[in-house]
Design a protein around this motif. Sequence first.
Motif, PDB file in Angstrom:
ATOM      1  N   GLU A  24       0.853  -1.192   0.000  1.00 56.99           N
ATOM      2  CA  GLU A  24       0.000   0.000   0.000  1.00 56.99           C
ATOM      3  C   GLU A  24       0.887   1.240   0.000  1.00 56.99           C
ATOM      4  O   GLU A  24       2.033   1.186   0.408  1.00 56.99           O
ATOM      5  CB  GLU A  24      -0.892   0.023   1.246  1.00 56.99           C
ATOM      6  N   GLY A  25       0.311   2.339  -0.433  1.00 55.11           N
ATOM      7  CA  GLY A  25       1.041   3.597  -0.429  1.00 55.11           C
ATOM      8  C   GLY A  25       0.367   4.613  -1.331  1.00 55.11           C
ATOM      9  O   GLY A  25      -0.718   4.374  -1.860  1.00 55.11           O
ATOM     10  N   CYS A  26       1.014   5.733  -1.486  1.00 53.65           N
ATOM     11  CA  CYS A  26       0.433   6.809  -2.301  1.00 53.65           C
ATOM     12  C   CYS A  26       1.040   6.800  -3.698  1.00 53.65           C
ATOM     13  O   CYS A  26       2.136   6.286  -3.915  1.00 53.65           O
ATOM     14  CB  CYS A  26       0.634   8.160  -1.631  1.00 53.65           C
ATOM     15  N   SER A  80       5.922   6.953   1.614  1.00 58.20           N
ATOM     16  CA  SER A  80       5.013   5.834   1.368  1.00 58.20           C
ATOM     17  C   SER A  80       4.678   5.679  -0.120  1.00 58.20           C
ATOM     18  O   SER A  80       3.631   5.130  -0.463  1.00 58.20           O
ATOM     19  CB  SER A  80       3.728   6.024   2.177  1.00 58.20           C
ATOM     20  N   LEU A  81       5.556   6.163  -0.989  1.00 56.48           N
ATOM     21  CA  LEU A  81       5.299   6.040  -2.425  1.00 56.48           C
ATOM     22  C   LEU A  81       5.173   4.580  -2.840  1.00 56.48           C
ATOM     23  O   LEU A  81       5.923   3.718  -2.380  1.00 56.48           O
ATOM     24  CB  LEU A  81       6.422   6.710  -3.222  1.00 56.48           C
ATOM     25  N   LYS A  82       4.213   4.321  -3.715  1.00 56.88           N
ATOM     26  CA  LYS A  82       3.932   2.965  -4.207  1.00 56.88           C
ATOM     27  C   LYS A  82       3.950   2.996  -5.721  1.00 56.88           C
ATOM     28  O   LYS A  82       3.378   3.879  -6.339  1.00 56.88           O
ATOM     29  CB  LYS A  82       2.556   2.517  -3.712  1.00 56.88           C
ATOM     30  N   ALA A  83       4.629   1.996  -6.316  1.00 53.84           N
ATOM     31  CA  ALA A  83       4.682   1.875  -7.777  1.00 53.84           C
ATOM     32  C   ALA A  83       4.132   0.522  -8.198  1.00 53.84           C
ATOM     33  O   ALA A  83       4.412  -0.499  -7.565  1.00 53.84           O
ATOM     34  CB  ALA A  83       6.120   2.035  -8.257  1.00 53.84           C
ATOM     35  N   GLU A  84       3.372   0.532  -9.288  1.00 54.14           N
ATOM     36  CA  GLU A  84       2.811  -0.708  -9.848  1.00 54.14           C
ATOM     37  C   GLU A  84       3.729  -1.315 -10.904  1.00 54.14           C
ATOM     38  O   GLU A  84       3.647  -2.501 -11.176  1.00 54.14           O
ATOM     39  CB  GLU A  84       1.430  -0.433 -10.457  1.00 54.14           C
ATOM     40  N   CYS A  95       8.073   7.758  -9.081  1.00 59.00           N
ATOM     41  CA  CYS A  95       8.309   7.847  -7.631  1.00 59.00           C
ATOM     42  C   CYS A  95       9.639   8.544  -7.343  1.00 59.00           C
ATOM     43  O   CYS A  95       9.727   9.424  -6.475  1.00 59.00           O
ATOM     44  CB  CYS A  95       8.301   6.457  -6.998  1.00 59.00           C
ATOM     45  N   HIS A  96      10.681   8.151  -8.086  1.00 61.58           N
ATOM     46  CA  HIS A  96      11.997   8.765  -7.869  1.00 61.58           C
ATOM     47  C   HIS A  96      12.016  10.220  -8.339  1.00 61.58           C
ATOM     48  O   HIS A  96      12.678  11.065  -7.722  1.00 61.58           O
ATOM     49  CB  HIS A  96      13.093   7.930  -8.523  1.00 61.58           C
TER      50      HIS A  96
END
Length: 181
Positions: free
Chosen positions: A17-19, A62-66, A74-75
């Motif tokens: 989970e994350g944003c 809390s970054l989330k990548a799919e 994200c980076h």
Amino acid sequence: QIAQCIERIYAPLNRAEGCAPEDVIDLVQDAMGPVELSVVMNEERINSALAIVEKAKQLSKSLKAEDFHELLSCHEAEAMVLSAELHYRASLLRKESRGWFYREDYPQQDNDNWLKWIIAQNVEGEMSFTTEDVPVERWPIKPEGTQLKRVPVSEEEIASPLYKYFTMPMTEADPAKYAAV
């Protein structure tokens, strides 16, 4: 150390989970976009913008990548947060206006106290700032008001296509031109 670096790089892919990176980027844009926060500044508005950047910084943890494309985003979002924080923390430190950098609470250029570079460093994971005098004694063209010996300029330097830019007078910032509507 390499394993830790790899783990940090891929962490957004491994989070359940994350944003989304767009959430962080939107906050950074809220802090950096408005003219009254990023161009015509004062201490109160700098602190206001810094509070938005701090919120983005916390959210970025809390970054989330799919996928790998989103991992790149994200980076990029993390880099934008770092850049915005550096900008505003250095802006708080500089107590003058200079060139495009305009502070309403310090509208004048102050070569006596602020003909300096601001040096940012990572000290144990925290931003640390120092200043360093600009070595104008080595420059062929000196800022107005400095009382230094003139360094000879060679014919080659004068013939350079960039020389004219070093001899142009600086234009004072016009606060009315950038005032919030």
